[in-house]
Design an enzyme around this catalytic site. Structure first.
Site, PDB file in Angstrom:
ATOM      1  N   ARG A  64       0.842  -1.207   0.000  1.00 30.87           N
ATOM      2  CA  ARG A  64       0.000   0.000   0.000  1.00 30.87           C
ATOM      3  C   ARG A  64       0.877   1.256   0.000  1.00 30.87           C
ATOM      4  O   ARG A  64       0.442   2.312  -0.446  1.00 30.87           O
ATOM      5  CB  ARG A  64      -0.969   0.001   1.188  1.00 30.87           C
ATOM      6  CG  ARG A  64      -1.829   1.257   1.261  1.00 30.87           C
ATOM      7  CD  ARG A  64      -3.115   1.096   2.075  1.00 30.87           C
ATOM      8  NE  ARG A  64      -2.949   0.285   3.259  1.00 30.87           N
ATOM      9  CZ  ARG A  64      -2.404   0.721   4.405  1.00 30.87           C
ATOM     10  NH1 ARG A  64      -1.990   1.970   4.522  1.00 30.87           N
ATOM     11  NH2 ARG A  64      -2.284  -0.102   5.427  1.00 30.87           N
ATOM     12  N   TYR A 117     -12.708  19.720 -15.390  1.00 26.24           N
ATOM     13  CA  TYR A 117     -13.286  18.389 -15.333  1.00 26.24           C
ATOM     14  C   TYR A 117     -14.282  18.395 -14.171  1.00 26.24           C
ATOM     15  O   TYR A 117     -13.947  18.793 -13.052  1.00 26.24           O
ATOM     16  CB  TYR A 117     -12.182  17.355 -15.100  1.00 26.24           C
ATOM     17  CG  TYR A 117     -12.726  15.962 -15.048  1.00 26.24           C
ATOM     18  CD1 TYR A 117     -13.111  15.323 -16.214  1.00 26.24           C
ATOM     19  CD2 TYR A 117     -12.895  15.300 -13.841  1.00 26.24           C
ATOM     20  CE1 TYR A 117     -13.649  14.053 -16.170  1.00 26.24           C
ATOM     21  CE2 TYR A 117     -13.435  14.034 -13.794  1.00 26.24           C
ATOM     22  CZ  TYR A 117     -13.809  13.412 -14.965  1.00 26.24           C
ATOM     23  OH  TYR A 117     -14.350  12.159 -14.920  1.00 26.24           O
ATOM     24  N   ASP A 213      -3.852  20.167 -14.230  1.00 23.73           N
ATOM     25  CA  ASP A 213      -4.372  18.910 -14.772  1.00 23.73           C
ATOM     26  C   ASP A 213      -3.918  18.841 -16.232  1.00 23.73           C
ATOM     27  O   ASP A 213      -4.383  19.596 -17.078  1.00 23.73           O
ATOM     28  CB  ASP A 213      -5.902  18.882 -14.658  1.00 23.73           C
ATOM     29  CG  ASP A 213      -6.500  17.551 -15.122  1.00 23.73           C
ATOM     30  OD1 ASP A 213      -5.877  16.879 -15.978  1.00 23.73           O
ATOM     31  OD2 ASP A 213      -7.598  17.198 -14.642  1.00 23.73           O
ATOM     32  N   LYS A 238      -6.781   8.146 -19.693  1.00 28.45           N
ATOM     33  CA  LYS A 238      -7.004   8.740 -21.006  1.00 28.45           C
ATOM     34  C   LYS A 238      -5.823   8.461 -21.954  1.00 28.45           C
ATOM     35  O   LYS A 238      -5.552   7.307 -22.236  1.00 28.45           O
ATOM     36  CB  LYS A 238      -7.298  10.227 -20.833  1.00 28.45           C
ATOM     37  CG  LYS A 238      -8.329  10.534 -19.733  1.00 28.45           C
ATOM     38  CD  LYS A 238      -9.719   9.983 -20.034  1.00 28.45           C
ATOM     39  CE  LYS A 238     -10.682  10.053 -18.852  1.00 28.45           C
ATOM     40  NZ  LYS A 238     -10.825  11.348 -18.205  1.00 28.45           N
TER      41      LYS A 238
END
Ligand SMILES: *Cc1c(COP(=O)(O)O)cnc(C)c1O
Length: 412
Positions: A64, A117, A213, A238
């Protein structure tokens, strides 16, 4: 040695590569070249790693926190974004975004584009309520308006409304900052272009952190850290992964303290990326340069044809010479990308076009090899400033004439 070595440990300290970006996507994140070594990193499925004594001295201890399943991709992305440090992979783009937004200190301000977004905006509003900071939306293409918002927010006094230790420790990397400027450029779905160097300079003068972003541009077309940003985020889902088969995110920063704060966010929230997804993302990254070349060439030609089509009211693509964002994009980007938005007269006409296509896939998302088409206002969360008849195209790598013939028939 029983410890697994980072897949490309030769590049882990100084992520800068001498190679061009279209070589880095192919060459980075490979195992070391020893006889018999695999050419590709393995899909490492261990949840735990051998560690004796001081657990913090071990490169990997528990998956993790860090795992060799992530390292090759994180190093490749660090090199591509010109980061001094490897990236941090997250379970989705939105997980990456919310980790970054969590750094805004209580009492501070997050300035974010109206045409962001939508998940970023919703997430920001939710985190802001819990952590007690303000969210201010701006037209990110209007530099003066953004600077005015920075000036106004700069008068707030962060820290005073801090109510609990959780908020304080979550924002450790941004302590003392009046807040954060969030930049998306080009924006979704309006394709507006922000003046990134001017905005980062203004924000840093006033003590704000700057996050960009970079999903639409990819590091091949824009490297925000070079333009003054502190943090870059990606929806790896993407263009980077590129095949519409994984959901992943990533964050990059050259600031060790910020990286540590984001690493803590990732480890403590715990919604981490799976080894197979990250392996697929690195596999997809190998072809990013050729995919993007082809998709961008297709997009440019289609944007020109749409701009000349009688059924189209407006076409937005920064590569068109008369696009409002063209000069800025030409100055700060290495290409104009593969996303187009165009507007037809009504919502019904837009819906009919998205239903009439046979080759384009009517679907949300973007950045895959296949071309997608979507009327954006079908999303209830899309802002009212987005025209009802606006269609977003994610242009893929199919044959250009096939794409245009299909779209032209749907327009008719
Ligand atoms: C898709 C997208 C996101 C969210 O990423 P997920 O991987 O879907 O969580 C964030 N920003 C932009 C610009 C996007 O296109």
């Amino acid at each position: 040695m029983t410890q697994p070595e980072p897949a490309s440990s030769s590049s882990s300290s100084a992520a800068r590569s001498d190679f061009a970006p279209d070589t880095i996507v192919v060459e980075s994140g490979r195992p070391q070249r020893t006889d018999g070594a695999a050419v590709n990193p393995p899909i490492d499925l261990s949840s735990t790693f051998v560690s004796t004594g001081d657990i913090t001295a071990s490169p990997y201890a528990y998956a993790r926190f860090d795992t060799p399943a992530w390292t090759p991709f994180e190093e490749a992305l660090g090199q591509l974004e010109h980061s001094a440090l490897p990236g941090l992979v997250f379970g989705s783009g939105l997980a990456a975004i919310s980790a970054v937004i969590s750094l805004v200190p209580a009492g501070g301000t997050l300035i974010i584009p109206t045409h962001s977004y939508q998940g970023a905006l919703s997430s920001a509003e939710q985190i802001a309520k819990r952590q007690n900071f303000d969210v201010v939306t701006v037209d990110i293409a209007d530099t003066e308006a953004v600077i005015a918002a920075l000036d106004e927010a700069g008068h707030a006094t962060p820290g005073q409304t801090k109510t609990d230790g959780a908020a304080a420790s979550a924002s450790a990397g941004a302590a003392g900052s009046p807040g954060m400027l969030w930049i998306e450029s080009p924006t979704n779905p309006m394709l507006e272009v922000a003046d990134v160097p001017a905005l980062t300079a203004a924000a840093k003068d006033r003590g704000f952190l700057v996050s960009v972003d970079n999903t639409f541009a990819t590091p091949l077309l824009q490297t925000p850290l070079d333009l003054g940003a502190d943090i870059v985020v990606h929806s790896v889902t993407k263009f980077l992964a590129g095949h519409s088969d994984v959901v992943l995110g990533a964050v990059l920063t050259s600031d060790a303290e910020l990286r540590e704060a984001l690493h803590t966010e990732r480890s403590m929230r715990g919604g981490i990326a799976g080894p197979f997804e990250v392996w697929l993302a690195l596999r997809g990254l190998r072809t990013l340069a050729v995919r993007l070349d082809r998709a961008q060439a297709n997009a440019h030609a289609i944007a020109e044809r749409l701009a000349a089509h009688p059924a189209v009211v407006e076409t937005r693509y920064p590569g068109l010479p008369d696009d409002p964002g063209h000069a800025r994009a030409a100055a700060q980007m290495n290409g104009f990308g593969a996303i187009i938005s165009f507007t037809v007269e009504t919502a019904d006409k837009a819906t009919a076009i998205a239903e009439a296509v046979r080759l384009w896939t009517p679907a949300t998302s973007l950045g895959g090899v296949e071309s997608l088409i979507e009327r954006r206002r079908r999303h209830p969360s899309e802002p009212a400033t987005v025209p009802e008849g606006l269609i977003r195209l994610s242009v893929g790598i199919e044959n250009l004439d096939d794409l245009w013939t299909d779209l032209e028939a749907a327009l008719a």
